[in-house]
Design a protein around this motif. Structure first.
Motif, PDB file in Angstrom:
ATOM      1  N   HIS A 123      13.269  -6.195   3.000  1.00 27.72           N
ATOM      2  CA  HIS A 123      11.871  -6.221   2.565  1.00 27.72           C
ATOM      3  C   HIS A 123      11.846  -6.255   1.044  1.00 27.72           C
ATOM      4  O   HIS A 123      12.852  -5.972   0.391  1.00 27.72           O
ATOM      5  CB  HIS A 123      11.075  -5.027   3.112  1.00 27.72           C
ATOM      6  CG  HIS A 123      11.650  -3.695   2.774  1.00 27.72           C
ATOM      7  ND1 HIS A 123      11.457  -3.078   1.548  1.00 27.72           N
ATOM      8  CD2 HIS A 123      12.416  -2.845   3.504  1.00 27.72           C
ATOM      9  CE1 HIS A 123      12.074  -1.916   1.544  1.00 27.72           C
ATOM     10  NE2 HIS A 123      12.669  -1.748   2.717  1.00 27.72           N
ATOM     11  N   ASP A 134       8.135  -3.992  -3.146  1.00 25.38           N
ATOM     12  CA  ASP A 134       6.741  -3.546  -3.067  1.00 25.38           C
ATOM     13  C   ASP A 134       6.263  -3.291  -1.643  1.00 25.38           C
ATOM     14  O   ASP A 134       5.425  -2.425  -1.421  1.00 25.38           O
ATOM     15  CB  ASP A 134       5.818  -4.586  -3.713  1.00 25.38           C
ATOM     16  CG  ASP A 134       6.080  -4.743  -5.192  1.00 25.38           C
ATOM     17  OD1 ASP A 134       6.504  -3.766  -5.837  1.00 25.38           O
ATOM     18  OD2 ASP A 134       5.870  -5.862  -5.710  1.00 25.38           O
ATOM     19  N   GLU A 135       6.771  -4.047  -0.682  1.00 30.29           N
ATOM     20  CA  GLU A 135       6.269  -3.956   0.688  1.00 30.29           C
ATOM     21  C   GLU A 135       6.717  -2.704   1.420  1.00 30.29           C
ATOM     22  O   GLU A 135       5.991  -2.163   2.238  1.00 30.29           O
ATOM     23  CB  GLU A 135       6.728  -5.170   1.501  1.00 30.29           C
ATOM     24  CG  GLU A 135       6.094  -6.452   1.075  1.00 30.29           C
ATOM     25  CD  GLU A 135       6.682  -7.616   1.829  1.00 30.29           C
ATOM     26  OE1 GLU A 135       5.882  -8.414   2.348  1.00 30.29           O
ATOM     27  OE2 GLU A 135       7.918  -7.732   1.894  1.00 30.29           O
ATOM     28  N   GLY A 155       6.988  -3.975   5.653  1.00 34.44           N
ATOM     29  CA  GLY A 155       7.102  -5.396   5.363  1.00 34.44           C
ATOM     30  C   GLY A 155       8.437  -5.991   5.757  1.00 34.44           C
ATOM     31  O   GLY A 155       8.813  -7.062   5.294  1.00 34.44           O
TER      32      GLY A 155
END
Length: 146
Positions: A131, A134-135, A139
């Motif tokens: 991922h 940021d995710e 994510g």
């Protein structure tokens, strides 16, 4: 933290050692939690009766300095140091320990020129996802090399 990045193969090669490290850390953390709850239970039991005794002893000029929690607090302090050392071992290996239980470990990596985190969650046989920074875990995507 250092600037190490991992390939998927390098991360999977390190995984068996990290799993063993995680099991040690989880055992220490469990032991710490049990002792902490025991200390809280004993303090609650001691509470009112100890306060009455302290007041009585201070009025009479008696203060023997005995701390009924000293040994348990010392054991907790030592366990905390051990937990901190185990957590630091993950950092020294260049990985990010995100969660102790269940275990969640991220490996800095570069994929298609982008800085990402290869991620592993306890219970997974091998690392197969990544991922963005940021995710986070939500994510996750399948790693193209997995």
């Amino acid at each position: 933290m250092n600037d190490k990045t991992f390939t998927l193969a390098e991360a999977n090669a390190l995984l068996p050692q990290l799993k063993a490290d995680l099991q040690r850390l989880q055992a220490l953390a469990d032991q710490y939690e049990r002792l902490y709850r025991e200390l809280q239970r004993r303090r609650a039991q001691e509470g009112a009766s100890s306060l009455r005794e302290d007041v009585k002893n201070n009025v009479n000029g008696i203060n023997d300095g005995d701390d009924p929690f000293f040994e348990l607090e010392g054991r907790l302090d030592f366990l905390r140091l051990e937990v901190d050392m185990e957590v630091a071992n993950f950092t020294r290996k260049g990985v990010l320990l995100k969660m102790i239980s269940p275990g969640l470990i991220d490996f800095p990596a570069v994929l298609d020129g982008e800085n990402v985190l290869i991620c592993w969650k306890e219970g997974e046989e091998r690392i197969t996802h990544y991922h963005s920074w940021d995710e986070g875990f939500r994510g996750r995507k399948s790693h193209p090399e997995a």
